[in-house]
Structures are given as structure tokens and as C-alpha cells.
Write a protein that holds these residues in place. Structure first.
Motif, PDB file in Angstrom:
ATOM      1  N   MET A  42       0.867  -1.358  -0.039  1.00 14.66           N
ATOM      2  CA  MET A  42       0.326   0.020  -0.023  1.00 14.66           C
ATOM      3  C   MET A  42       0.616   1.132  -0.132  1.00 14.66           C
ATOM      4  SD  MET A  42      -2.511   1.053   2.791  1.00 14.66           S
ATOM      5  CE  MET A  42      -3.655  -0.196   2.676  1.00 14.66           C
ATOM      6  N   PRO A  43       0.566   2.333  -0.919  1.00 11.05           N
ATOM      7  CA  PRO A  43       1.179   3.362  -0.819  1.00 11.05           C
ATOM      8  C   PRO A  43       1.304   4.056   0.563  1.00 11.05           C
ATOM      9  CG  PRO A  43      -0.031   3.445  -2.788  1.00 11.05           C
ATOM     10  CD  PRO A  43      -0.525   2.393  -1.748  1.00 11.05           C
ATOM     11  N   ASP A  44       2.526   4.889   0.976  1.00 10.59           N
ATOM     12  CA  ASP A  44       2.657   5.371   2.161  1.00 10.59           C
ATOM     13  C   ASP A  44       1.678   6.502   2.290  1.00 10.59           C
ATOM     14  OD1 ASP A  44       4.621   3.709   3.043  1.00 10.59           O
ATOM     15  OD2 ASP A  44       6.250   4.894   2.481  1.00 10.59           O
ATOM     16  N   SER A  45       1.341   6.878   1.160  1.00 12.39           N
ATOM     17  CA  SER A  45       0.495   8.281   1.198  1.00 12.39           C
ATOM     18  C   SER A  45      -0.791   7.954   1.745  1.00 12.39           C
ATOM     19  CB  SER A  45       0.383   8.969  -0.234  1.00 12.39           C
ATOM     20  OG  SER A  45      -0.319   7.778  -1.000  1.00 12.39           O
ATOM     21  N   ILE A  46      -1.432   6.622   1.744  1.00 10.13           N
ATOM     22  CA  ILE A  46      -2.443   6.504   2.264  1.00 10.13           C
ATOM     23  C   ILE A  46      -2.588   6.450   3.742  1.00 10.13           C
ATOM     24  CG2 ILE A  46      -4.413   4.692   2.567  1.00 10.13           C
ATOM     25  CD1 ILE A  46      -3.674   3.723  -0.484  1.00 10.13           C
ATOM     26  N   THR A  47      -1.486   5.947   4.517  1.00 11.08           N
ATOM     27  CA  THR A  47      -1.161   5.807   5.615  1.00 11.08           C
ATOM     28  C   THR A  47       0.242   6.680   5.999  1.00 11.08           C
ATOM     29  OG1 THR A  47      -0.612   3.590   5.978  1.00 11.08           O
ATOM     30  CG2 THR A  47      -2.975   4.237   6.444  1.00 11.08           C
ATOM     31  N   PRO A  48       0.425   7.797   5.942  1.00 11.00           N
ATOM     32  CA  PRO A  48       1.631   8.363   5.913  1.00 11.00           C
ATOM     33  C   PRO A  48       2.418   8.026   7.410  1.00 11.00           C
ATOM     34  CG  PRO A  48       0.270  10.337   5.937  1.00 11.00           C
ATOM     35  CD  PRO A  48      -0.521   8.815   5.666  1.00 11.00           C
ATOM     36  N   TYR A  49       1.805   7.873   8.479  1.00  5.44           N
ATOM     37  CA  TYR A  49       2.316   7.431   9.727  1.00  5.44           C
ATOM     38  C   TYR A  49       2.615   6.175  10.010  1.00  5.44           C
ATOM     39  CZ  TYR A  49      -2.682   7.469  10.082  1.00  5.44           C
ATOM     40  OH  TYR A  49      -3.974   7.285   9.945  1.00  5.44           O
ATOM     41  N   LEU A  50       2.476   5.142   8.930  1.00  7.64           N
ATOM     42  CA  LEU A  50       2.670   3.786   9.127  1.00  7.64           C
ATOM     43  C   LEU A  50       3.445   3.394   7.974  1.00  7.64           C
ATOM     44  CD1 LEU A  50       1.566   1.402  11.116  1.00  7.64           C
ATOM     45  CD2 LEU A  50       0.039   1.033   9.240  1.00  7.64           C
ATOM     46  N   THR A  51       4.650   2.936   8.450  1.00 10.89           N
ATOM     47  CA  THR A  51       5.746   2.464   7.492  1.00 10.89           C
ATOM     48  C   THR A  51       5.368   1.059   6.621  1.00 10.89           C
ATOM     49  OG1 THR A  51       7.216   1.586   9.017  1.00 10.89           O
ATOM     50  CG2 THR A  51       7.458   3.950   8.438  1.00 10.89           C
ATOM     51  N   LYS A  52       6.160   0.673   5.685  1.00 11.06           N
ATOM     52  CA  LYS A  52       5.919  -0.493   4.968  1.00 11.06           C
ATOM     53  C   LYS A  52       6.459  -1.526   6.187  1.00 11.06           C
ATOM     54  CE  LYS A  52       6.913  -3.122   0.724  1.00 11.06           C
ATOM     55  NZ  LYS A  52       7.763  -2.929  -0.482  1.00 11.06           N
ATOM     56  N   SER A  53       7.376  -1.289   6.634  1.00 16.11           N
ATOM     57  CA  SER A  53       8.066  -2.297   7.506  1.00 16.11           C
ATOM     58  C   SER A  53       6.990  -2.595   8.784  1.00 16.11           C
ATOM     59  CB  SER A  53       9.434  -1.806   8.302  1.00 16.11           C
ATOM     60  OG  SER A  53       9.355  -0.615   8.965  1.00 16.11           O
ATOM     61  N   GLN A  54       6.413  -1.479   9.251  1.00 20.30           N
ATOM     62  CA  GLN A  54       5.281  -1.723  10.253  1.00 20.30           C
ATOM     63  C   GLN A  54       4.023  -2.463   9.504  1.00 20.30           C
ATOM     64  OE1 GLN A  54       4.859   2.479  11.097  1.00 20.30           O
ATOM     65  NE2 GLN A  54       5.624   1.784  13.349  1.00 20.30           N
ATOM     66  N   ARG A  55       3.716  -2.423   8.287  1.00 18.80           N
ATOM     67  CA  ARG A  55       2.712  -3.142   7.803  1.00 18.80           C
ATOM     68  C   ARG A  55       2.968  -4.566   7.756  1.00 18.80           C
ATOM     69  NH1 ARG A  55       2.730   1.558   4.261  1.00 18.80           N
ATOM     70  NH2 ARG A  55       3.565   0.572   2.803  1.00 18.80           N
ATOM     71  N   THR A  56       4.443  -4.681   7.344  1.00 20.55           N
ATOM     72  CA  THR A  56       4.899  -5.935   7.111  1.00 20.55           C
ATOM     73  C   THR A  56       4.707  -6.710   8.697  1.00 20.55           C
ATOM     74  OG1 THR A  56       6.193  -5.343   5.404  1.00 20.55           O
ATOM     75  CG2 THR A  56       6.884  -7.462   6.446  1.00 20.55           C
ATOM     76  N   GLU A  57       5.202  -6.031   9.577  1.00 14.71           N
ATOM     77  CA  GLU A  57       5.165  -6.565  10.997  1.00 14.71           C
ATOM     78  C   GLU A  57       3.806  -6.956  11.449  1.00 14.71           C
ATOM     79  OE1 GLU A  57       6.539  -4.946  15.331  1.00 14.71           O
ATOM     80  OE2 GLU A  57       6.945  -3.783  13.527  1.00 14.71           O
ATOM     81  N   LEU A  58       2.747  -6.206  11.208  1.00 16.85           N
ATOM     82  CA  LEU A  58       1.424  -6.449  11.233  1.00 16.85           C
ATOM     83  C   LEU A  58       0.860  -7.873  10.697  1.00 16.85           C
ATOM     84  CD1 LEU A  58      -0.147  -2.876  11.395  1.00 16.85           C
ATOM     85  CD2 LEU A  58       0.113  -4.226  13.344  1.00 16.85           C
TER      86      LEU A  58
END
Length: 198
Positions: free
Chosen positions: A29-45
Motif C-alpha cells: 500500500m502506498p505510504d500516502s494512504i497511511t503516512p504515519y505507518l511505514t511499509k516495515s510496520q505493515r509487514t510486521e502487522l
């Protein structure tokens, strides 16, 4: 015959390789949709979901982000105390994304994307007809109708099918007034046609 069989096998392999899981869609997901949540955090979740651990991280603003539900084609994420994000795989090339903010009345935004997060035109064809109940007097109906503005749309994607529920919220009304006005404008269930919700 052999050429046709080979072509079918190659096509099937290509389709399998190009198909994305909801996990991959979420991570990419582009960071612009949730700018305060990084790709690494999305992966972690997503990893926590796979491990059946509690899928929670802290975002850049210090808020708790939690995956509330993740299936093969549906995702619900609580981004903060006042915002939700839903993602639904509607078909092989269409994602629906609903963002809802509660401050305190809820308002939602719907966007459609392809699987690579390129925007697509989105249409929600809903009826906003204010209907007078048979049991209501003309005077009461006129008074309540004037209270129905302004109103905000709240969307929710279905876990079970490709439908979208729509309800209205009234930020300037008391709870009692909002309950009365709700009798005039009922919630709706809209179905995905392949091009729009109607």
C-alpha cells in the motif's frame, strides 16, 4: 494440441504468479494512504497475523494500530482511536478501500484501485430520498426533514460478499434528534456490479 496445452499451462502459471494476496496488497500500500505507518510496520502487522500473535504496532504519531480482521479478501485495520481502514478484493483487478474518521460523528471515503494501487473511478449510486413514514404527520415530517442537513456518509465493506453498507450521520444533532431523523433516511446495502456499487 501440444502447443495449445503448453500455452494454457504457461497462462495458468502467469496468472498464479501475477495474482496478489491481500497480505501483499496491504504491505505494498502506498505510504500516502497511511503516512504515519511505514511499509516495515505493515509487514510486521501481517507477520503477527500469520503467527497468530496480537497484530499491534505503534505508529509515528504514537497511536496504536491494530489489524482487527484479515481474511483472504478482506482487511479491517484500526488506525487510531478515531480512524478505521477497510480493504476488500472485489475481483482479480479491483480493490475497494474505505477510510472512516470519527470526530465524533463518522464520515467515510471510498476509493477503488487496481492491484498495483493505481486509482480507478469509483461510483456509489445510492438513493438519498427522504421518505415520510405513514405514521408521521406532515408537520413533524417537515420539521425533521429540515434537520437532515448536513449529513455525512458512513461506509462499511462486507466480509462475506462484495456489498457496501451505507448509513448517514448527523454531526449537529443530539442523539435523540438523530434517532428521529433516521426514520426518514434508511441505511442501504449496495452491491458491486463489476464497475460500481448500486
Amino acid at each position: 494440441m501440444k502447443k495449445t496445452l503448453t500455452l494454457i499451462c504457461l497462462l495458468a502459471c502467469w496468472l498464479c504468479a501475477s495474482a496478489q494476496s491481500l497480505r501483499e496488497v496491504w504491505i505494498d500500500m502506498p505510504d500516502s494512504i497511511t503516512p504515519y505507518l511505514t511499509k516495515s510496520q505493515r509487514t510486521e502487522l501481517a507477520d503477527y497475523v500469520d503467527m497468530r500473535a496480537e497484530p499491534v504496532v505503534k505508529n509515528a504519531l504514537g497511536d496504536t494500530v491494530r489489524i482487527e480482521r484479515m481474511t483472504g479478501n478482506y482487511l479491517l485495520v484500526k488506525l487510531s482511536k478515531s480512524s478505521l481502514l477497510e480493504v476488500k478484493l472485489l475481483d482479480n483487478n479491483t480493490l475497494a478501500l474505505v477510510q472512516t474518521w470519527k470526530a465524533p460523528a463518522a464520515e467515510s471515503k471510498l476509493c477503488l484501485f487496481d492491484l498495483h494501487w493505481h486509482g480507478k473511478a469509483s461510483v456509489v449510486a445510492c438513493k438519498e430520498d427522504i421518505v415520510k413514514p405513514d405514521s408521521m404527520s406532515d408537520e413533524e415530517f417537515s420539521d425533521l426533514k429540515s434537520l437532515a442537513v448536513p449529513r455525512m456518509k458512513e461506509y462499511h465493506l462486507s466480509v462475506d460478499d462484495n456489498s457496501l453498507s451505507l448509513s448517514w450521520n448527523y454531526p449537529l444533532l443530539s442523539k435523540k434528534e438523530a434517532r428521529l431523523v433516521e426514520a426518514l433516511l434508511k441505511p442501504q446495502i449496495l452491491n458491486w456490479t463489476g464497475k460500481d456499487f448500486r
